[in-house]
Motif scaffolding. Structure first.
Motif, PDB file in Angstrom:
ATOM      1  N   PRO A 244       0.792  -1.340  -0.058  1.00 65.32           N
ATOM      2  CA  PRO A 244       0.040   0.071   0.037  1.00 65.32           C
ATOM      3  C   PRO A 244       0.808   1.510  -0.093  1.00 65.32           C
ATOM      4  O   PRO A 244       0.191   2.465   0.052  1.00 65.32           O
ATOM      5  N   ASP A 245       2.285   1.139   0.077  1.00 66.30           N
ATOM      6  CA  ASP A 245       2.946   2.623   0.349  1.00 66.30           C
ATOM      7  C   ASP A 245       2.701   3.466  -0.843  1.00 66.30           C
ATOM      8  O   ASP A 245       2.674   4.590  -1.051  1.00 66.30           O
ATOM      9  N   ALA A 246       2.810   2.841  -2.341  1.00 63.33           N
ATOM     10  CA  ALA A 246       2.588   3.683  -3.423  1.00 63.33           C
ATOM     11  C   ALA A 246       1.188   4.190  -3.425  1.00 63.33           C
ATOM     12  O   ALA A 246       1.052   5.466  -3.829  1.00 63.33           O
ATOM     13  N   LEU A 247       0.374   3.558  -3.104  1.00 61.58           N
ATOM     14  CA  LEU A 247      -1.178   4.123  -2.675  1.00 61.58           C
ATOM     15  C   LEU A 247      -0.944   5.337  -1.788  1.00 61.58           C
ATOM     16  O   LEU A 247      -1.735   6.404  -1.993  1.00 61.58           O
ATOM     17  N   ARG A 248      -0.619   4.964  -0.942  1.00 59.50           N
ATOM     18  CA  ARG A 248      -0.594   5.836   0.486  1.00 59.50           C
ATOM     19  C   ARG A 248       0.135   7.249   0.016  1.00 59.50           C
ATOM     20  O   ARG A 248      -0.277   8.435   0.211  1.00 59.50           O
ATOM     21  N   GLU A 249       1.115   7.172  -0.747  1.00 55.89           N
ATOM     22  CA  GLU A 249       1.893   8.639  -1.436  1.00 55.89           C
ATOM     23  C   GLU A 249       0.852   9.087  -2.323  1.00 55.89           C
ATOM     24  O   GLU A 249       0.906  10.366  -2.215  1.00 55.89           O
ATOM     25  N   TYR A 250       0.343   8.396  -2.966  1.00 56.08           N
ATOM     26  CA  TYR A 250      -0.736   8.950  -4.179  1.00 56.08           C
ATOM     27  C   TYR A 250      -2.041   9.772  -3.365  1.00 56.08           C
ATOM     28  O   TYR A 250      -2.262  10.841  -3.745  1.00 56.08           O
ATOM     29  N   LEU A 251      -2.476   8.951  -2.415  1.00 56.65           N
ATOM     30  CA  LEU A 251      -3.691   9.717  -1.513  1.00 56.65           C
ATOM     31  C   LEU A 251      -3.125  10.621  -0.428  1.00 56.65           C
ATOM     32  O   LEU A 251      -3.930  10.944   0.401  1.00 56.65           O
ATOM     33  N   ALA A 252      -1.752  11.070  -0.208  1.00 52.12           N
ATOM     34  CA  ALA A 252      -1.235  11.698   0.896  1.00 52.12           C
ATOM     35  C   ALA A 252      -2.243  13.059   1.050  1.00 52.12           C
ATOM     36  O   ALA A 252      -2.514  13.646   2.021  1.00 52.12           O
ATOM     37  N   PRO A 253      -2.463  13.952  -0.143  1.00 54.45           N
ATOM     38  CA  PRO A 253      -3.269  15.157  -0.058  1.00 54.45           C
ATOM     39  C   PRO A 253      -4.728  14.923   0.750  1.00 54.45           C
ATOM     40  O   PRO A 253      -5.161  15.538   1.634  1.00 54.45           O
ATOM     41  N   PHE A 254      -5.270  13.804   0.340  1.00 54.80           N
ATOM     42  CA  PHE A 254      -6.651  13.212   0.992  1.00 54.80           C
ATOM     43  C   PHE A 254      -6.315  12.976   2.329  1.00 54.80           C
ATOM     44  O   PHE A 254      -7.172  13.437   3.280  1.00 54.80           O
ATOM     45  N   LEU A 255      -5.385  12.207   2.856  1.00 57.47           N
ATOM     46  CA  LEU A 255      -5.017  11.712   3.999  1.00 57.47           C
ATOM     47  C   LEU A 255      -4.650  12.953   4.985  1.00 57.47           C
ATOM     48  O   LEU A 255      -5.083  13.024   6.306  1.00 57.47           O
ATOM     49  N   ALA A 256      -4.121  13.817   4.494  1.00 58.37           N
ATOM     50  CA  ALA A 256      -3.571  15.088   5.333  1.00 58.37           C
ATOM     51  C   ALA A 256      -4.786  15.855   5.601  1.00 58.37           C
ATOM     52  O   ALA A 256      -5.011  16.400   6.729  1.00 58.37           O
ATOM     53  N   ARG A 257      -5.685  15.882   4.778  1.00 59.49           N
ATOM     54  CA  ARG A 257      -7.095  16.669   4.975  1.00 59.49           C
ATOM     55  C   ARG A 257      -7.930  15.883   5.840  1.00 59.49           C
ATOM     56  O   ARG A 257      -8.677  16.905   6.818  1.00 59.49           O
ATOM     57  N   MET A 258      -7.876  14.738   5.776  1.00 59.64           N
ATOM     58  CA  MET A 258      -8.751  13.746   6.918  1.00 59.64           C
ATOM     59  C   MET A 258      -8.165  14.236   8.353  1.00 59.64           C
ATOM     60  O   MET A 258      -8.950  14.346   9.412  1.00 59.64           O
ATOM     61  N   ARG A 259      -6.973  14.269   8.527  1.00 59.22           N
ATOM     62  CA  ARG A 259      -6.369  14.461   9.840  1.00 59.22           C
ATOM     63  C   ARG A 259      -6.837  16.052  10.241  1.00 59.22           C
ATOM     64  O   ARG A 259      -7.271  16.166  11.375  1.00 59.22           O
ATOM     65  N   ASP A 260      -6.972  16.975   9.186  1.00 55.28           N
ATOM     66  CA  ASP A 260      -7.242  18.169   9.524  1.00 55.28           C
ATOM     67  C   ASP A 260      -8.778  18.143  10.011  1.00 55.28           C
ATOM     68  O   ASP A 260      -9.228  19.005  10.920  1.00 55.28           O
TER      69      ASP A 260
END
Length: 454
Positions: A244-260
């Motif tokens: 999943p690491d490559a996908l996690r990098e691709y989704l980084a903007p989405f994941l950051a906003r979820m933390r927000d």
């Protein structure tokens, strides 16, 4: 000759919801409605029936097989909705000049699927949908997930998590492995079976090695032969799904906003194997799981469908949606012993006993006073036997249907100046000190409000 009676039975995959379960469903819906409206979503209702032309366009093979279809009295081919998304796209296309975009909507109601019934999977079930039309990724995706998470928080439900992926990322990986774009949707549909069928069977289907008897029809078998990919591509794809690491990098903007938005990291899990089976998904996809109940399947899911509205209009309107199956959620919560408390059979909070027939009108007046004050109240209805007015029977009934308080107004109490009544707390065992007290009738509403508040 004895009268012939019809044997009462339910159709497979359908259910009766008795009061406790029906109230729990309503509690879930009302809680999520409030959570959705706190994010500015508005209600939209669409018909249960759509034309088959609308209903089956871009849905894919599985939805086509699972749709209840028939001819109506106007000889029109119609079908029962299997979700809300297709109806949303049709409604937006027809009413786009009356709507402001981005259009944020929610909808609750029954949907129908001609599916194989099993535990947690019904042919008729309550679904709640949340959609945003006319906004680019990933801000609307963030709002959908955050608003749904807020609904779970308000219900006191924990242990859920969102599995997330993006078909655009997966499509680029398929191209790298030499899989043509024409085969993309079929590959996604097969990968969607991974959790249920396992890697071996999915690999065999991807490479066209399943036998005819493994399919529902010869047409499906032939189709799978036509879209089969190479052994090398299948092996590379299945290996990618475990990293999943490559996908996690691709989704980084989405994941950051979820933390927000305050959604914990462990509630959002990037999963390369997630594709969702419907053909209309074009980007972000997600499914909601409940820890400990994964065997029952997901409790919700959704994704981006940027081309769906374009079937009905030349306007370029993007869309993304998320749904939760209320009945699947209830089954999953029940399986882990976490159903929210929803009360008993009765909706009342107070029971007014009827001491004798001469006092029915006065007891009814007390019940009416409590209802006007906003307190749900049930008045005893005399049963068909001679002992229908016994207080012990009335208290036993009120306790059995979950009513916490009972009011008894006898002739002597009501004749006092000022009038009084007996207030009994049915939440305590009979015989305990303080379980019953005398209360002035004028103070009854305040005392009941205090007790219910406690």
């Amino acid at each position: 000759m004895a009268e012939s009676r019809i044997r009462p039975r339910l159709l497979r995959g359908f259910q009766d919801l008795l009061p406790v379960r029906a109230r729990m469903r309503r509690q879930v819906v009302d809680t999520f409605r409030a959570a959705f409206e706190s994010y500015g979503f508005a209600p939209l209702d669409t018909p249960a029936l759509e034309t088959q032309e609308v209903l089956l366009a871009d849905a894919g093979v599985d939805a086509n097989k699972q749709t209840y279809r028939f001819m109506d009295l106007d000889n029109e081919p119609v079908g029962l909705r299997y979700d809300f998304t297709v109806s949303l796209a049709r409604a937006v296309a027809m009413n786009q000049n009356s709507l402001q975009f981005p259009f944020k909507r929610y909808q609750f109601g029954p949907v129908w699927r001609f599916d194989k019934p099993k535990r947690g999977r019904f042919r008729e079930f309550m679904q709640m949908d949340l959609d945003i039309v006319g906004a680019q990724p990933y801000e609307p995706e963030v709002e959908l997930v955050a608003a749904t998470a807020e609904g779970f928080r308000r219900l006191g439900i924990g242990g859920y998590y969102f599995r997330v992926n993006d078909r655009r990322w997966l499509g680029s990986e398929l191209a790298r492995l030499g899989v043509s774009p024409e085969k993309e949707k079929d590959v996604f549909r097969v990968l969607d079976k991974l959790q249920k069928q396992g890697e071996g069977k999915v690999r065999a289907e991807l490479t066209g090695k399943l036998l005819l008897q493994d399919f529902d029809s010869a047409l499906e078998f032939q189709r799978m032969q036509e879209i089969a990919i190479s052994d090398e591509a299948a092996d590379g794809l299945l290996a990618l799904l475990k990293q999943p690491d490559a996908l996690r990098e691709y989704l980084a903007p989405f994941l950051a906003r979820m933390r927000d938005e305050g959604v914990p990291d462990d509630c959002v899990v990037p999963d390369p194997s997630l594709t969702r089976g419907l053909d209309y998904y074009t980007g972000f996809v997600c499914e909601i799981q409940l820890k400990g109940a994964e065997a029952l399947g997901s409790i919700g899911g959704g994704g981006r469908y940027d081309n769906l509205v374009g079937r009905y209009t030349s306007s370029s309107l993007t869309g993304v949606g998320l749904s939760v199956g209320v009945d699947r959620l209830a089954e999953s919560l029940a399986s882990i012993g976490a159903l929210p408390e929803s009360g008993g059979q009765s909706s009342a909070r107070v029971f007014v006993a009827v001491f004798d027939d001469a006092l029915v009108a006065k007891a009814a007046g007390i019940a009416r006073m409590l209802r006007v004050a906003g307190i749900p109240t049930e008045l005893w209805l005399k049963s068909g036997n001679a002992n229908g007015r016994t207080l012990s029977k009335q208290f036993k009934y009120a306790d059995s249907v979950g009513i916490p308080l009972a009011v008894v107004a006898g002739e002597d109490e009501l004749a006092k100046d000022p009038p009084v009544v007996q207030l009994k707390d049915l939440r305590t065992e009979f015989g305990e000190a303080g379980k019953q007290r005398e209360v002035p009738l004028a103070s009854l509403v305040g005392e009941i409000t205090r007790l219910l508040g406690s």
